[in-house]
Scaffold this motif. Structure first.
Motif, PDB file in Angstrom:
ATOM      1  N   ILE A  14      -6.930  -7.994  -1.231  1.00  0.00           N
ATOM      2  CA  ILE A  14      -5.568  -8.533  -1.248  1.00  0.00           C
ATOM      3  C   ILE A  14      -5.502  -9.971  -0.759  1.00  0.00           C
ATOM      4  CG2 ILE A  14      -4.539  -6.246  -0.978  1.00  0.00           C
ATOM      5  CD1 ILE A  14      -3.876  -7.065   1.960  1.00  0.00           C
ATOM      6  N   ASN A  15      -6.610 -10.531  -0.346  1.00  0.00           N
ATOM      7  CA  ASN A  15      -6.641 -11.897   0.181  1.00  0.00           C
ATOM      8  C   ASN A  15      -6.277 -12.905  -0.905  1.00  0.00           C
ATOM      9  OD1 ASN A  15      -8.551 -14.403   1.241  1.00  0.00           O
ATOM     10  ND2 ASN A  15      -7.668 -13.177   2.853  1.00  0.00           N
ATOM     11  N   ARG A  52      -0.891  -6.514   6.248  1.00  0.00           N
ATOM     12  CA  ARG A  52      -0.741  -5.705   5.036  1.00  0.00           C
ATOM     13  C   ARG A  52      -1.812  -4.627   4.966  1.00  0.00           C
ATOM     14  NH1 ARG A  52      -0.911  -8.879  -0.155  1.00  0.00           N
ATOM     15  NH2 ARG A  52      -0.748  -6.758  -0.938  1.00  0.00           N
ATOM     16  N   THR A  53      -3.024  -4.961   5.326  1.00  0.00           N
ATOM     17  CA  THR A  53      -4.105  -3.979   5.315  1.00  0.00           C
ATOM     18  C   THR A  53      -3.750  -2.825   6.239  1.00  0.00           C
ATOM     19  OG1 THR A  53      -5.770  -5.648   4.793  1.00  0.00           O
ATOM     20  CG2 THR A  53      -6.557  -3.607   5.800  1.00  0.00           C
ATOM     21  N   PHE A  54      -3.282  -3.146   7.432  1.00  0.00           N
ATOM     22  CA  PHE A  54      -2.873  -2.125   8.392  1.00  0.00           C
ATOM     23  C   PHE A  54      -1.748  -1.263   7.825  1.00  0.00           C
ATOM     24  CE2 PHE A  54       0.094  -0.928  11.797  1.00  0.00           C
ATOM     25  CZ  PHE A  54      -0.724  -0.100  12.537  1.00  0.00           C
ATOM     26  N   GLU A  55      -0.719  -1.907   7.307  1.00  0.00           N
ATOM     27  CA  GLU A  55       0.459  -1.178   6.825  1.00  0.00           C
ATOM     28  C   GLU A  55       0.208  -0.408   5.528  1.00  0.00           C
ATOM     29  OE1 GLU A  55       3.536  -4.121   6.553  1.00  0.00           O
ATOM     30  OE2 GLU A  55       3.784  -4.226   8.730  1.00  0.00           O
ATOM     31  N   GLU A  56      -0.546  -0.992   4.616  1.00  0.00           N
ATOM     32  CA  GLU A  56      -0.707  -0.407   3.287  1.00  0.00           C
ATOM     33  C   GLU A  56      -1.866   0.571   3.188  1.00  0.00           C
ATOM     34  OE1 GLU A  56      -0.969  -3.754   0.602  1.00  0.00           O
ATOM     35  OE2 GLU A  56       0.934  -4.581   1.339  1.00  0.00           O
ATOM     36  N   ASP A  57      -2.914   0.361   3.971  1.00  0.00           N
ATOM     37  CA  ASP A  57      -4.086   1.229   3.818  1.00  0.00           C
ATOM     38  C   ASP A  57      -4.617   1.791   5.133  1.00  0.00           C
ATOM     39  OD1 ASP A  57      -5.890   2.365   1.807  1.00  0.00           O
ATOM     40  OD2 ASP A  57      -7.449   1.235   2.853  1.00  0.00           O
ATOM     41  N   GLY A  58      -4.068   1.371   6.256  1.00  0.00           N
ATOM     42  CA  GLY A  58      -4.588   1.799   7.553  1.00  0.00           C
ATOM     43  C   GLY A  58      -4.607   3.299   7.744  1.00  0.00           C
ATOM     44  N   GLU A  85      -1.323 -15.987   7.954  1.00  0.00           N
ATOM     45  CA  GLU A  85      -1.101 -14.590   8.365  1.00  0.00           C
ATOM     46  C   GLU A  85       0.252 -14.468   9.075  1.00  0.00           C
ATOM     47  OE1 GLU A  85      -2.037 -10.490   9.021  1.00  0.00           O
ATOM     48  OE2 GLU A  85      -3.256 -11.902   7.908  1.00  0.00           O
ATOM     49  N   ALA A  86       0.563 -15.428   9.926  1.00  0.00           N
ATOM     50  CA  ALA A  86       1.813 -15.396  10.688  1.00  0.00           C
ATOM     51  C   ALA A  86       3.045 -15.565   9.800  1.00  0.00           C
ATOM     52  CB  ALA A  86       1.794 -16.479  11.762  1.00  0.00           C
ATOM     53  N   TYR A 144       0.588 -13.330   2.322  1.00  0.00           N
ATOM     54  CA  TYR A 144      -0.483 -13.968   3.086  1.00  0.00           C
ATOM     55  C   TYR A 144      -0.866 -13.200   4.352  1.00  0.00           C
ATOM     56  CZ  TYR A 144       0.446 -17.838  -0.018  1.00  0.00           C
ATOM     57  OH  TYR A 144       0.616 -18.607  -1.138  1.00  0.00           O
ATOM     58  N   ALA A 145      -0.117 -12.202   4.702  1.00  0.00           N
ATOM     59  CA  ALA A 145      -0.396 -11.427   5.910  1.00  0.00           C
ATOM     60  C   ALA A 145      -1.469 -10.379   5.607  1.00  0.00           C
ATOM     61  CB  ALA A 145       0.881 -10.772   6.425  1.00  0.00           C
TER      62      ALA A 145
END
Length: 129
Positions: free
Chosen positions: A48-49, A107-113, A96-97, A102-103
């Protein structure tokens, strides 16, 4: 008064306890789960980067600590933008901020964590008696 008796299933219970103990070690299922989760989170973040020069994406790294039970996903120290020469860590944090697309880590935490943790849990549960 004398009594005779035996405990049924003691050997099976000891074997199950040994299997469970082996599963929750770095060399067992827990270590495999940590490696799986770390690789999955890294892969998701890279996927997603956002890409302009590709320097930010290319600077994504993953490691497993020597204990085998701790994984990290991070930006390679010293990585620079191929066009501007600016340290990737300097601008990636700013982007990221800003959130949105760009986060990457948020996003990784929220979408796939949670999915990553569930997959790791499945690895450990599969090794338990």
């Amino acid at each position: 008064l004398r009594m005779k008796g035996s405990i049924k299933g003691l050997q099976q219970a000891q074997a199950a306890a040994n299997q469970a103990a082996a599963a929750v070690t770095a060399g067992g299922a827990l270590g495999r789960a940590v490696r799986h989760i770390t690789a999955r989170v890294h892969r998701y973040a890279v996927t997603i980067n956002p890409v302009d020069t590709g320097s930010w994406r290319a600077s994504q790294r993953q490691t497993i600590e020597s204990d085998g039970l701790t994984g990290h996903v991070f930006l390679q120290p010293g990585a620079t933008n191929s066009r501007s020469g600016v340290a990737v860590s300097r601008y990636a944090g700013v982007w990221e901020a800003r959130r949105g697309r760009y986060a990457v880590y948020q996003r990784t935490f929220e979408e796939d964590g949670q999915k990553a943790l569930d997959a790791g849990g499945d690895i450990v549960r599969g090794a338990l008696p």
